[in-house]
Design a protein around this motif. Structure first.
Motif, PDB file in Angstrom:
ATOM      1  N   LYS A   1       5.654  -1.834   2.471  1.00 41.90           N
ATOM      2  CA  LYS A   1       6.386  -2.547   1.423  1.00 41.90           C
ATOM      3  C   LYS A   1       6.134  -1.833   0.090  1.00 41.90           C
ATOM      4  CE  LYS A   1       7.767  -5.345   4.416  1.00 41.90           C
ATOM      5  NZ  LYS A   1       8.990  -4.850   5.049  1.00 41.90           N
ATOM      6  N   VAL A   2       6.936  -2.206  -0.925  1.00 47.69           N
ATOM      7  CA  VAL A   2       6.838  -1.484  -2.186  1.00 47.69           C
ATOM      8  C   VAL A   2       6.076  -2.268  -3.255  1.00 47.69           C
ATOM      9  CG1 VAL A   2       8.206  -0.482  -4.056  1.00 47.69           C
ATOM     10  CG2 VAL A   2       8.915  -0.145  -1.716  1.00 47.69           C
ATOM     11  N   THR A   3       6.187  -3.608  -3.219  1.00 46.74           N
ATOM     12  CA  THR A   3       5.500  -4.416  -4.238  1.00 46.74           C
ATOM     13  C   THR A   3       4.753  -5.579  -3.571  1.00 46.74           C
ATOM     14  OG1 THR A   3       7.347  -5.926  -4.558  1.00 46.74           O
ATOM     15  CG2 THR A   3       7.343  -3.955  -5.928  1.00 46.74           C
ATOM     16  N   VAL A   4       3.864  -6.225  -4.361  1.00 42.16           N
ATOM     17  CA  VAL A   4       3.103  -7.381  -3.863  1.00 42.16           C
ATOM     18  C   VAL A   4       4.069  -8.490  -3.435  1.00 42.16           C
ATOM     19  CG1 VAL A   4       1.529  -9.232  -4.590  1.00 42.16           C
ATOM     20  CG2 VAL A   4       1.090  -6.889  -5.272  1.00 42.16           C
ATOM     21  N   THR A   5       5.083  -8.737  -4.266  1.00 46.94           N
ATOM     22  CA  THR A   5       6.049  -9.800  -3.959  1.00 46.94           C
ATOM     23  C   THR A   5       6.781  -9.496  -2.661  1.00 46.94           C
ATOM     24  OG1 THR A   5       6.392  -9.874  -6.325  1.00 46.94           O
ATOM     25  CG2 THR A   5       7.873 -11.209  -4.995  1.00 46.94           C
ATOM     26  N   GLU A   6       7.147  -8.232  -2.485  1.00 46.86           N
ATOM     27  CA  GLU A   6       7.890  -7.876  -1.278  1.00 46.86           C
ATOM     28  C   GLU A   6       7.043  -8.160  -0.038  1.00 46.86           C
ATOM     29  OE1 GLU A   6      10.550  -4.289   0.631  1.00 46.86           O
ATOM     30  OE2 GLU A   6       8.966  -3.788  -0.781  1.00 46.86           O
ATOM     31  N   PHE A   7       5.742  -7.859  -0.143  1.00 49.04           N
ATOM     32  CA  PHE A   7       4.870  -8.122   1.005  1.00 49.04           C
ATOM     33  C   PHE A   7       4.773  -9.626   1.266  1.00 49.04           C
ATOM     34  CE2 PHE A   7       0.834  -9.160   2.958  1.00 49.04           C
ATOM     35  CZ  PHE A   7       0.854  -8.335   4.065  1.00 49.04           C
ATOM     36  N   LEU A   8       4.593 -10.409   0.199  1.00 47.38           N
ATOM     37  CA  LEU A   8       4.468 -11.863   0.391  1.00 47.38           C
ATOM     38  C   LEU A   8       5.777 -12.464   0.919  1.00 47.38           C
ATOM     39  CD1 LEU A   8       2.313 -12.815  -2.732  1.00 47.38           C
ATOM     40  CD2 LEU A   8       1.621 -12.899  -0.345  1.00 47.38           C
ATOM     41  N   ASN A   9       6.919 -11.934   0.463  1.00 49.10           N
ATOM     42  CA  ASN A   9       8.213 -12.399   0.989  1.00 49.10           C
ATOM     43  C   ASN A   9       8.312 -12.131   2.478  1.00 49.10           C
ATOM     44  OD1 ASN A   9       9.258 -13.357  -1.366  1.00 49.10           O
ATOM     45  ND2 ASN A   9      10.191 -11.415  -1.946  1.00 49.10           N
ATOM     46  N   ASP A  10       7.878 -10.943   2.837  1.00 47.88           N
ATOM     47  CA  ASP A  10       7.927 -10.545   4.241  1.00 47.88           C
ATOM     48  C   ASP A  10       7.028 -11.470   5.072  1.00 47.88           C
ATOM     49  OD1 ASP A  10       8.567  -8.574   6.330  1.00 47.88           O
ATOM     50  OD2 ASP A  10       6.426  -8.126   6.240  1.00 47.88           O
ATOM     51  N   ARG A  11       5.832 -11.774   4.549  1.00 47.69           N
ATOM     52  CA  ARG A  11       4.871 -12.617   5.282  1.00 47.69           C
ATOM     53  C   ARG A  11       5.375 -14.058   5.369  1.00 47.69           C
ATOM     54  NH1 ARG A  11       2.654 -15.956   7.497  1.00 47.69           N
ATOM     55  NH2 ARG A  11       0.440 -16.288   7.921  1.00 47.69           N
TER      56      ARG A  11
END
Lengths: 508, 72
Positions: free
Chosen positions: A105-115
């Motif tokens: 993922k590229v950003t912290v938010t993107e990772f949390l969205n994915d999770r």
């Protein structure tokens, strides 16, 4: 005006801008623009990444203000506050580095969205927390930049802030993470050389043996070694916990995990950078702090404590070395500022704009929004820094604590606990954030200790709510399991770019 | 490490490192360190200072001992 110092700084800043232009050309000619802009092409080796991490953490605050703050708040408080970030990088390497890097993922938010299955609440709440927290952090860096520009130019503090803010914004908006990484590399090297020169000069200029000199300092300033003399022990623990947990969720530091070549390299660079940082900081504290006692009461009273390191350096060196030192401190300020500015612009452009407002936006449009966001946020923070709040250090540590209270539970529980779900994560963010703000603004708690209440509350609420609501989907859990094991590729382009065959990555 | 139904397994060395950090911090924050002094500096401060080296060196050793998936 200090002409020699100023010329050296101008040369250095011009070099950074040229690097920004080069990085922009490289990004324009690349097929994977977004990964280049935000994750420097995920191709930064261990040594280079270590220097970049050192530069991102070793801000104006830690190097420039360190010795003065130690003199005022004592070694016990500062040693635990500083070691908090060192332990934080080790904890990040254990708790988040591998799954984050493997997720691509590229950003912290993107990772949390994915999770959390692209929950709209997470998509909006996380970038807002990041923008608020990082914005406050950015103000303190711009203030340090303004002070140093004012020191070398003789111009007012306000002009110092305006000049330096425009330079920062210009090259971050042009080159993104690639520019930031390469300038951070240079800045990291410069910081090591300068702090080592200061330490060596300190050893050469010792008036008596080090033990006697150090004893003189502790006799002159009783607060230096006593526990609870300036801040209660709860404040030490709070500062330690804030920084130890902050690294796992602070976007401008976490982004360094995304830029590394693989998860092992990410773990190594996090720890190598901290070993160097620890040696430099301890050298500054134990060798240079005693020199503050020799500066004289009137000089200390007429200058902010952030400038005391420069005053000590002036007693050791002539204008050329002072110019390089000023450029080095500027490098420390610059490297943190540009990383923060980039983290905020990515929260706006990538997380809010592409993630919520216009999900169909192509890369070019997103990068354009990112550039506009960099200028807009940079200018707004610049205007706020012209009249900084009186207790900026308290506010900026509070801002980091606020981000930790909101994001640590959803991030770490989301990575390790299979039952963590959207309802639990959203509840954890809200309870953590609100309890932190209540403790910070409505209660007279020891400095930095609010986190000792809000972080456990956020962890408990995330777990209780998740436990009593629907479990995450099997697909989400399978994906997470892969992140714990190996790197994954979301598209065939990504896979092809990394040279891994379809078979080797069967999950996607 | 044995796989739990609700938690993803953490590599054994990482788990020991994590627990060691927590125990070290707890040990030095207990009141016995407050009044013991070396060079007029409380032991609690020396405990923090020692951690400046201990943590990253252990972290480097743990990371080096890890096997890496060769694929980028």
């Amino acid at each position: 005006m200090k002409y020699t110092e100023l010329s050296i700084i101008i040369l250095y800043v011009m070099f950074c801008i040229i690097l920004g232009i080069w990085a922009q050309r490289k990004i324009s000619s690349s097929n994977a623009e977004m990964a280049n802009y935000y994750a420097a092409g995920r191709n930064i080796g261990t040594v280079a990444n270590s220097l970049a991490i050192l530069a991102a953490l070793g801000s104006g605050g830690s190097f420039m203000a360190g010795p003065g703050t130690v003199w005022q708040l004592g070694i016990p408080f500062l040693s635990w506050m500083t070691v908090g970030s060192i332990v934080g990088f080790a904890l990040a390497s254990i708790l988040v580095a591998k799954p984050l890097r493997n997720s691509r993922k590229v950003t912290v938010t993107e990772f949390l969205n994915d999770r959390y299955s692209d929950s709209k609440a997470i998509k909006i709440a996380v970038p807002i927390v990041i923008i608020m927290g990082s914005g406050m952090y950015l103000m303190s860096q711009m203030k340090a930049g303004g002070l140093i520009t004012s020191y070398v130019t003789g111009l007012s503090y306000e002009w110092g802030v305006v000049i330096i803010a425009l330079v920062f914004i210009l090259y971050v908006s042009m080159g993104g993470m690639l520019a930031v990484t390469w300038t951070n590399l240079l800045q990291g090297l410069l910081m090591i050389i300068i702090v080592l020169s200061l330490i060596i000069a300190g050893i050469i200029h010792l008036p008596v043996s080090w033990i006697d000199f150090f004893n003189q300092a502790t006799t002159q300033n009783q607060r230096l070694g006593n526990v609870g003399a300036t801040v209660p022990v709860a404040g030490y623990l709070g500062a330690f916990v804030t920084w130890a947990t902050a690294v796992s969720i602070t976007p401008h530091l976490v982004m360094r995990i995304f830029t590394s070549t693989n998860s092992k390299s990410a773990k190594l660079s996090l720890n190598i950078s901290m070993l160097i940082y620890g040696i430099l900081m301890l050298g500054l504290v134990f060798l240079l702090v005693p020199f503050i006692g020799t500066l004289g009461e009137s000089l200390l009273q007429n200058n902010p404590s952030d400038m005391w390191l420069l005053l000590i350096a002036e007693t050791f060196f002539g204008p050329i070395i002072m110019g390089i030192i000023a450029a080095g401190i500027m490098a420390a300020v610059m490297s943190s500022t540009d990383s923060l500015l980039l983290a905020i612009s990515s929260a706006i452009a990538y997380d809010l704009y592409k993630g919520v407002v216009n999900t169909e936006a192509d890369q070019q449009k997103t990068l354009k929004v990112s550039m506009i966001a960099t200028w807009f946020i940079g200018l707004v923070i610049m205007l706020l820094t012209l009249n900084p709040p009186q207790y900026l250090v308290v506010l900026y540590t509070g801002a980091v604590g606020f981000m930790v209270a909101c994001l640590f539970s959803p991030m770490v529980l989301g990575i390790w606990w299979k039952k963590a779900n959207v309802s639990g994560a959203v509840s954890g963010i809200i309870v953590g954030g609100v309890s932190f703000l209540i403790a910070f603004f409505l209660f007279e708690m020891p400095y930095n200790s609010e986190i000792l209440v809000s972080l456990p509350l956020s962890l408990v609420v995330t777990m209780v709510v998740s436990n009593f609501t629907e479990k995450p989907s099997e697909e989400t859990l399978l994906k997470l399991e892969m992140y714990h094991k190996k790197e994954t590729y979301n598209t065939s382009n990504e896979r092809a770019a990394s040279g891994v065959s379809e078979k080797a990555n069967s999950f996607n | 490490m044995k796989e739990s139904r609700n938690w993803f397994p953490m590599p054994k060395k990482d788990a020991i490192f994590f627990i060691a950090i927590v125990l070290y911090v707890l040990l030095f924050f207990l009141p016995w360190t407050y009044e013991i002094k070396l060079l007029d500096i409380s032991l609690v401060a020396w405990g923090g200072s020692l951690l400046f080296f201990l943590t990253p060196i252990t972290g480097i050793l743990v990371a080096l001992s890890e096997r890496q998936d060769k694929r980028k």
